[in-house]
Design an enzyme around this catalytic site. Structure first.
Site, mmCIF file in Angstrom:
data_model
loop_
_atom_site.group_PDB
_atom_site.id
_atom_site.type_symbol
_atom_site.label_atom_id
_atom_site.label_comp_id
_atom_site.label_asym_id
_atom_site.label_seq_id
_atom_site.Cartn_x
_atom_site.Cartn_y
_atom_site.Cartn_z
ATOM 1 N N ASP A 109 5.697 -2.969 -11.000
ATOM 2 C CA ASP A 109 4.917 -2.969 -9.757
ATOM 3 C C ASP A 109 3.428 -2.892 -10.089
ATOM 4 O O ASP A 109 3.044 -2.413 -11.150
ATOM 5 C CB ASP A 109 5.270 -1.730 -8.907
ATOM 6 C CG ASP A 109 6.658 -1.816 -8.288
ATOM 7 O OD1 ASP A 109 7.246 -2.910 -8.260
ATOM 8 O OD2 ASP A 109 7.158 -0.761 -7.832
ATOM 9 N N MET A 110 2.591 -3.331 -9.140
ATOM 10 C CA MET A 110 1.143 -3.206 -9.347
ATOM 11 C C MET A 110 0.628 -2.056 -8.492
ATOM 12 O O MET A 110 0.915 -1.986 -7.292
ATOM 13 C CB MET A 110 0.437 -4.504 -8.973
ATOM 14 C CG MET A 110 -1.030 -4.522 -9.351
ATOM 15 S SD MET A 110 -1.362 -4.198 -11.105
ATOM 16 C CE MET A 110 -1.129 -5.838 -11.806
ATOM 17 N N GLN A 138 -1.574 -8.860 -6.321
ATOM 18 C CA GLN A 138 -1.925 -8.500 -4.940
ATOM 19 C C GLN A 138 -2.936 -9.492 -4.369
ATOM 20 O O GLN A 138 -4.028 -9.659 -4.921
ATOM 21 C CB GLN A 138 -2.531 -7.087 -4.932
ATOM 22 C CG GLN A 138 -1.553 -6.020 -5.405
ATOM 23 C CD GLN A 138 -2.243 -4.813 -6.015
ATOM 24 O OE1 GLN A 138 -3.293 -4.937 -6.649
ATOM 25 N NE2 GLN A 138 -1.656 -3.640 -5.849
ATOM 26 N N ARG A 159 5.595 -11.546 -8.840
ATOM 27 C CA ARG A 159 5.856 -11.242 -7.425
ATOM 28 C C ARG A 159 4.491 -11.223 -6.730
ATOM 29 O O ARG A 159 3.585 -10.509 -7.183
ATOM 30 C CB ARG A 159 6.520 -9.875 -7.279
ATOM 31 C CG ARG A 159 6.608 -9.406 -5.819
ATOM 32 C CD ARG A 159 6.809 -7.894 -5.694
ATOM 33 N NE ARG A 159 8.085 -7.448 -6.205
ATOM 34 C CZ ARG A 159 8.294 -6.213 -6.669
ATOM 35 N NH1 ARG A 159 7.315 -5.323 -6.711
ATOM 36 N NH2 ARG A 159 9.487 -5.859 -7.115
ATOM 37 N N LYS A 162 0.709 -8.704 -0.541
ATOM 38 C CA LYS A 162 -0.662 -8.564 -0.026
ATOM 39 C C LYS A 162 -1.430 -7.472 -0.776
ATOM 40 O O LYS A 162 -2.609 -7.598 -1.030
ATOM 41 C CB LYS A 162 -0.624 -8.188 1.462
ATOM 42 C CG LYS A 162 -0.328 -9.359 2.377
ATOM 43 C CD LYS A 162 -0.291 -8.887 3.827
ATOM 44 C CE LYS A 162 0.163 -9.984 4.751
ATOM 45 N NZ LYS A 162 0.588 -9.458 6.055
ATOM 46 N N HIS A 202 6.808 -9.399 4.805
ATOM 47 C CA HIS A 202 7.616 -9.384 6.043
ATOM 48 C C HIS A 202 6.903 -10.152 7.137
ATOM 49 O O HIS A 202 7.316 -10.146 8.280
ATOM 50 C CB HIS A 202 7.817 -7.942 6.535
ATOM 51 C CG HIS A 202 8.245 -7.013 5.457
ATOM 52 N ND1 HIS A 202 7.358 -6.280 4.723
ATOM 53 C CD2 HIS A 202 9.465 -6.743 4.966
ATOM 54 C CE1 HIS A 202 8.009 -5.581 3.815
ATOM 55 N NE2 HIS A 202 9.282 -5.845 3.928
ATOM 56 N N ARG A 263 2.509 4.942 2.411
ATOM 57 C CA ARG A 263 2.012 3.551 2.328
ATOM 58 C C ARG A 263 2.684 2.691 3.390
ATOM 59 O O ARG A 263 2.057 1.865 4.028
ATOM 60 C CB ARG A 263 2.272 2.968 0.925
ATOM 61 C CG ARG A 263 1.275 3.437 -0.129
ATOM 62 C CD ARG A 263 1.290 2.547 -1.362
ATOM 63 N NE ARG A 263 2.515 2.604 -2.126
ATOM 64 C CZ ARG A 263 2.813 3.543 -3.018
ATOM 65 N NH1 ARG A 263 1.964 4.515 -3.279
ATOM 66 N NH2 ARG A 263 3.955 3.525 -3.679
ATOM 67 N N ARG A 264 3.986 2.917 3.609
ATOM 68 C CA ARG A 264 4.710 2.110 4.615
ATOM 69 C C ARG A 264 4.190 2.395 6.016
ATOM 70 O O ARG A 264 4.003 1.505 6.817
ATOM 71 C CB ARG A 264 6.224 2.384 4.576
ATOM 72 C CG ARG A 264 6.923 2.097 3.266
ATOM 73 C CD ARG A 264 6.970 0.636 2.874
ATOM 74 N NE ARG A 264 5.782 0.036 2.340
ATOM 75 C CZ ARG A 264 5.384 0.075 1.064
ATOM 76 N NH1 ARG A 264 6.071 0.711 0.182
ATOM 77 N NH2 ARG A 264 4.279 -0.531 0.688
HETATM 78 P P1 FDA Z 1 2.354 -6.623 7.206
HETATM 79 O O1 FDA Z 1 2.696 -5.174 7.170
HETATM 80 O O2 FDA Z 1 0.943 -7.026 6.880
HETATM 81 O O3 FDA Z 1 2.776 -7.192 8.594
HETATM 82 C C1 FDA Z 1 2.428 -8.498 9.014
HETATM 83 C C2 FDA Z 1 3.434 -9.037 10.012
HETATM 84 O O4 FDA Z 1 4.765 -8.817 9.509
HETATM 85 C C3 FDA Z 1 3.472 -8.418 11.360
HETATM 86 O O5 FDA Z 1 2.484 -8.922 12.181
HETATM 87 C C4 FDA Z 1 4.881 -8.786 11.812
HETATM 88 O O6 FDA Z 1 4.954 -10.161 12.076
HETATM 89 C C5 FDA Z 1 5.671 -8.572 10.562
HETATM 90 N N1 FDA Z 1 6.263 -7.204 10.419
HETATM 91 C C6 FDA Z 1 5.970 -6.320 9.442
HETATM 92 N N2 FDA Z 1 6.719 -5.202 9.565
HETATM 93 C C7 FDA Z 1 7.490 -5.390 10.649
HETATM 94 C C8 FDA Z 1 8.495 -4.605 11.300
HETATM 95 N N3 FDA Z 1 8.849 -3.402 10.846
HETATM 96 N N4 FDA Z 1 9.090 -5.113 12.381
HETATM 97 C C9 FDA Z 1 8.754 -6.331 12.852
HETATM 98 N N5 FDA Z 1 7.822 -7.110 12.294
HETATM 99 C C10 FDA Z 1 7.199 -6.657 11.207
HETATM 100 N N6 FDA Z 1 2.236 -3.659 -2.868
HETATM 101 C C11 FDA Z 1 1.515 -3.356 -3.991
HETATM 102 O O7 FDA Z 1 0.330 -3.053 -3.897
HETATM 103 N N7 FDA Z 1 2.144 -3.369 -5.213
HETATM 104 C C12 FDA Z 1 3.439 -3.723 -5.372
HETATM 105 O O8 FDA Z 1 3.948 -3.735 -6.499
HETATM 106 C C13 FDA Z 1 4.184 -4.060 -4.202
HETATM 107 N N8 FDA Z 1 5.495 -4.406 -4.278
HETATM 108 C C14 FDA Z 1 6.149 -4.891 -3.144
HETATM 109 C C15 FDA Z 1 7.462 -5.365 -3.235
HETATM 110 C C16 FDA Z 1 8.069 -5.923 -2.127
HETATM 111 C C17 FDA Z 1 9.462 -6.470 -2.262
HETATM 112 C C18 FDA Z 1 7.373 -5.988 -0.873
HETATM 113 C C19 FDA Z 1 7.988 -6.621 0.336
HETATM 114 C C20 FDA Z 1 6.121 -5.462 -0.774
HETATM 115 C C21 FDA Z 1 5.488 -4.889 -1.886
HETATM 116 N N9 FDA Z 1 4.218 -4.345 -1.801
HETATM 117 C C22 FDA Z 1 3.533 -4.011 -2.955
HETATM 118 C C23 FDA Z 1 3.624 -4.043 -0.449
HETATM 119 C C24 FDA Z 1 2.754 -5.168 0.051
HETATM 120 O O9 FDA Z 1 1.594 -5.261 -0.721
HETATM 121 C C25 FDA Z 1 2.354 -4.968 1.515
HETATM 122 O O10 FDA Z 1 1.599 -3.784 1.607
HETATM 123 C C26 FDA Z 1 3.516 -4.866 2.476
HETATM 124 O O11 FDA Z 1 4.531 -5.796 2.164
HETATM 125 C C27 FDA Z 1 3.041 -5.139 3.937
HETATM 126 O O12 FDA Z 1 2.575 -6.456 4.075
HETATM 127 P P2 FDA Z 1 3.465 -7.603 4.742
HETATM 128 O O13 FDA Z 1 2.917 -8.896 4.289
HETATM 129 O O14 FDA Z 1 4.887 -7.361 4.377
HETATM 130 O O15 FDA Z 1 3.369 -7.460 6.271
#
Ligand code: FDA
Length: 282
Positions: A109-110, A138, A159, A162, A202, A263-264
């Site tokens: 992971d980063m 990222q 991987r 964002k 997501h 973070r989540r």
């Molecule tokens: P974001 O949270 O920005 O949401 C954007 C859109 O997604 C929303 O407008 C909606 O459409 C949809 N959405 C999101 N959550 C929803 C919900 N609960 N219900 C309905 N719609 C929803 N970061 C890092 O810094 N280092 C790492 O190593 C990793 N590793 C990693 C692994 C995996 C498998 C994932 C999925 C993510 C990571 N991350 C990570 C986290 C990543 O950087 C980021 O912070 C999160 O994925 C949130 O960004 P998203 O692009 O997922 O959606």
């Protein structure tokens, strides 16, 4: 604290490997792959780092014995990066070597920007010896395009996400619209020259655009995968699997869940609403 523990359960597959294996079996039964993460970061002493290493070694045995479809993901600060880089490298090396014996894969992971270059350095060293190790980039960091070009040149498995840490505007893009644009630009470089990229988001807009991009570039479904987090958009996860894409879920477990959980919650109000709604449904 009790309430927090209760809420965290939505994002964490229990405290033990056994509970996490149950979650992975359920995902596998729906055609969804997994990567298991033992929660923990920023360990300050060798005893804790070595405990984490042993847990990962045991976990790889358990994955193999159960015949489940799961990689592992880990953080370098859990392996002692705050103690010493060489010590950390040797710890991760043991895990990657064990994974190799099982034909399994380790994703590093980063973490926050103070660790970016050191994570890349340790990764590059491991990659010289092992093929079964990947890294994370990222999209919010300005440096990521250069990093991806370098990683493509060594055939790294990346991987793309964002980015989840608080970073200053001097090094990181702040506007969501621009982060999304950079995410797509970086995904395009990975599709052109990368090695089985993992698209971790997501975000409905990005999911749609990535599917479109893969089609336009003639990238078949076996050449990349989507990744999402355990407990977030489960129905969408199932739908993506049913559409014939590879999708892998990051399944964290263990007792050190607080930083992951924060973070989540910080990421999205939806996540908080989802938890509150579920609370009242019970
Ligand atoms: P974001 O949270 O920005 O949401 C954007 C859109 O997604 C929303 O407008 C909606 O459409 C949809 N959405 C999101 N959550 C929803 C919900 N609960 N219900 C309905 N719609 C929803 N970061 C890092 O810094 N280092 C790492 O190593 C990793 N590793 C990693 C692994 C995996 C498998 C994932 C999925 C993510 C990571 N991350 C990570 C986290 C990543 O950087 C980021 O912070 C999160 O994925 C949130 O960004 P998203 O692009 O997922 O959606």
């Amino acid at each position: 604290m009790k309430l927090l523990t209760f809420l965290a359960k939505s994002f964490v597959a229990g405290e033990t490997p056994e509970s996490a294996i149950i979650a992975v079996k359920k995902l596998n039964s729906m055609g969804i792959l997994a990567t298991l993460d033992v929660l923990g970061e920023n360990v300050k002493n060798k005893e804790m780092a070595e405990d984490a290493v042993q847990t990962y070694l045991d976990l790889l045995d358990i994955i193999n014995n159960n015949g489940i479809q799961s990689h592992v993901s880990l953080k370098l600060t859990q392996m002692g990066l705050d103690i010493d880089d060489e010590y950390c490298y040797q710890n991760v090396r043991k895990i990657v070597e064990r994974a190799k014996n099982y034909n399994n894969f380790v994703r590093i992971d980063m973490e926050g920007s103070p660790y970016t270059q050191r994570t890349l350095d340790i990764y590059s060293r491991l990659k010289k010896e092992f093929d079964n190790v990947g890294i994370v980039i990222q999209a919010y960091l300005y440096r990521s395009e250069e990093d991806i070009k370098y990683l493509n040149s060594i055939n790294a498995k990346v991987r793309l996400c964002k980015g989840a840490y608080k970073e200053s505007k001097s090094i990181a893009i702040k506007k969501m619209k621009e982060i999304r644009k950079n995410f797509l630009d970086l995904a395009s470089i990975l599709f052109n020259d990368g090695n089985y990229p993992a698209i971790a988001t997501h975000d409905s807009y990005l999911l749609k655009e990535i599917k479109k991009m893969a089609k336009e570039k003639n990238i078949s479904n076996d050449k990349f995968e989507f990744q999402m987090l355990y407990g977030i958009r489960s129905k969408t996860q199932e739908r993506i699997a049913n559409e014939g894409y590879n999708i892998r879920i990051y399944v964290p477990f263990g007792t050190h869940w607080l930083p992951y959980f924060y973070r989540r919650l910080r990421e999205r109000k939806e996540n908080l609403w989802f938890l509150i709604k579920n609370l009242f449904k019970r």
